[in-house]
Design a protein around this motif. Sequence first.
Motif, PDB file in Angstrom:
ATOM      1  N   GLY A   1       6.795  13.889  17.990  1.00 15.29           N
ATOM      2  CA  GLY A   1       7.144  14.899  16.435  1.00 15.29           C
ATOM      3  C   GLY A   1       6.845  16.000  16.533  1.00 15.29           C
ATOM      4  O   GLY A   1       5.581  16.538  17.497  1.00 15.29           O
ATOM      5  N   THR A   2       7.072  17.374  15.746  1.00 21.33           N
ATOM      6  CA  THR A   2       6.516  18.269  15.783  1.00 21.33           C
ATOM      7  C   THR A   2       5.111  18.776  14.455  1.00 21.33           C
ATOM      8  O   THR A   2       6.176  17.377  13.633  1.00 21.33           O
TER       9      THR A   2
ATOM     10  N   PRO B   1       3.482   9.775   8.761  1.00 20.28           N
ATOM     11  CA  PRO B   1       4.183  10.218  10.069  1.00 20.28           C
ATOM     12  C   PRO B   1       3.332   9.530  11.070  1.00 20.28           C
ATOM     13  O   PRO B   1       2.501   8.231  11.227  1.00 20.28           O
TER      14      PRO B   1
ATOM     15  N   VAL C   1       7.466   9.681   8.682  1.00 23.12           N
ATOM     16  CA  VAL C   1       8.239  10.757   9.641  1.00 23.12           C
ATOM     17  C   VAL C   1       8.087  10.644  11.351  1.00 23.12           C
ATOM     18  O   VAL C   1       6.620  10.819  11.595  1.00 23.12           O
TER      19      VAL C   1
ATOM     20  N   GLY D   1      10.678   9.629  14.061  1.00 20.43           N
ATOM     21  CA  GLY D   1      11.528   9.197  15.378  1.00 20.43           C
ATOM     22  C   GLY D   1      11.743   8.349  14.997  1.00 20.43           C
ATOM     23  O   GLY D   1      12.644   7.420  16.350  1.00 20.43           O
TER      24      GLY D   1
ATOM     25  N   ALA E   1       8.668  19.655   7.451  1.00 20.58           N
ATOM     26  CA  ALA E   1      10.533  20.025   6.214  1.00 20.58           C
ATOM     27  C   ALA E   1      10.709  19.442   5.919  1.00 20.58           C
ATOM     28  O   ALA E   1      10.650  19.117   4.624  1.00 20.58           O
TER      29      ALA E   1
ATOM     30  N   SER F   1       1.453  24.288  10.497  1.00 17.87           N
ATOM     31  CA  SER F   1       3.098  23.927  10.300  1.00 17.87           C
ATOM     32  C   SER F   1       3.052  23.864   8.030  1.00 17.87           C
ATOM     33  O   SER F   1       3.857  24.589   8.118  1.00 17.87           O
TER      34      SER F   1
ATOM     35  N   ASP G   1       5.938  21.088  13.019  1.00 21.68           N
ATOM     36  CA  ASP G   1       6.756  21.292  11.786  1.00 21.68           C
ATOM     37  C   ASP G   1       8.509  20.271  11.509  1.00 21.68           C
ATOM     38  O   ASP G   1       8.858  20.131  10.199  1.00 21.68           O
ATOM     39  N   ASP G   2       8.360  18.882  11.998  1.00 21.78           N
ATOM     40  CA  ASP G   2       8.654  17.780  11.376  1.00 21.78           C
ATOM     41  C   ASP G   2       8.405  17.693  10.099  1.00 21.78           C
ATOM     42  O   ASP G   2       8.867  17.200   9.507  1.00 21.78           O
TER      43      ASP G   2
ATOM     44  N   ILE H   1       2.663  12.687  16.469  1.00 23.91           N
ATOM     45  CA  ILE H   1       3.572  14.215  16.160  1.00 23.91           C
ATOM     46  C   ILE H   1       2.102  15.027  17.113  1.00 23.91           C
ATOM     47  O   ILE H   1       1.096  14.251  16.803  1.00 23.91           O
TER      48      ILE H   1
END
Length: 235
Positions: A201-202, A168, A228, A230, A208, A4, A204-205, A171
Amino acid sequence: MGRSICHNLAGRDNAIAVVDSNGEAAETVAMELREKGAHAVACRTDVSDRAQVDDAMHTVRSELGPVGILVTSAGVAKFEPFADITLESWNRVMAINLTGTFHCVQAALPDMVEAKWGRVVLISSSSAQRGAPRMAHYASSKGGVIALARTLALEYAASGITVNNIAPSSIDTPMVDQWRVSGAIGSSDAMARNIPVGRVGTGDDVAAACAFLCSEEASYITGQTLSVNGGSYVT
Ligand SMILES: NC(=O)c1ccc[n+]([C@@H]2O[C@H](COP(=O)([O-])OP(=O)(O)OC[C@H]3O[C@@H](n4cnc5c(N)ncnc54)[C@H](O)[C@@H]3O)[C@@H](O)[C@H]2O)c1
């Protein structure tokens, strides 16, 4: 997550080197990027092996030019009670997650120093922020990654290079899929119930957040941990 990040940064006109010990996966991502019109190469590289990292860096420089942005996302995680962690297992997790990060950063930094501009984003983990039972090796390696980012940020601040880390949590990636299959964690829905924003999460999160840290707008941000997650761990 790395895939990603590659797609996001390629969409911002960066040439991309996809570096991974899974050569087939790296080539697949590089091919996806080329199909979108990006300039991309793949390197099959075990980041724990300095000679392989130096070889990859040589290929990257000759195919794409000097490195301006480095994102270190390669990592392994294991669930093992502390008392059962063998020295071999401890050393392997450290060798990939922490020493592998050291190798990649040390190999790439000279180009950024020369250019007087650079962006380094290390992927750490919320496990280093809040602890993670049965992951002492993993959480310790990621704690090292956070300390490395802070230290390098100070050492290279005057060289136009920022060094940050993204921590993260939860994810949805192949790594988390494996944990789910092995029964180490619950289903996506069960995970989501414990995350304040109500979803996992993804990639992509994370991508970004990473793209922001690599942007010109983030030039005054260095040595920081961007979580990252949530809202699942709030500092
Ligand atoms: N997914 C999550 O919820 C989560 C949470 C916190 C931190 N992280 C971290 O994010 C990063 C990316 O994880 P992911 O979830 O995308 O996992 P993933 O397993 O999907 O991807 C990890 C990648 O690292 C590669 N890799 C493993 N060992 C390597 C080695 N020795 N040399 C080169 N490449 C190697 C794998 O082939 C794989 O492509 C990792 O550092 C992980 O620890 C993930």
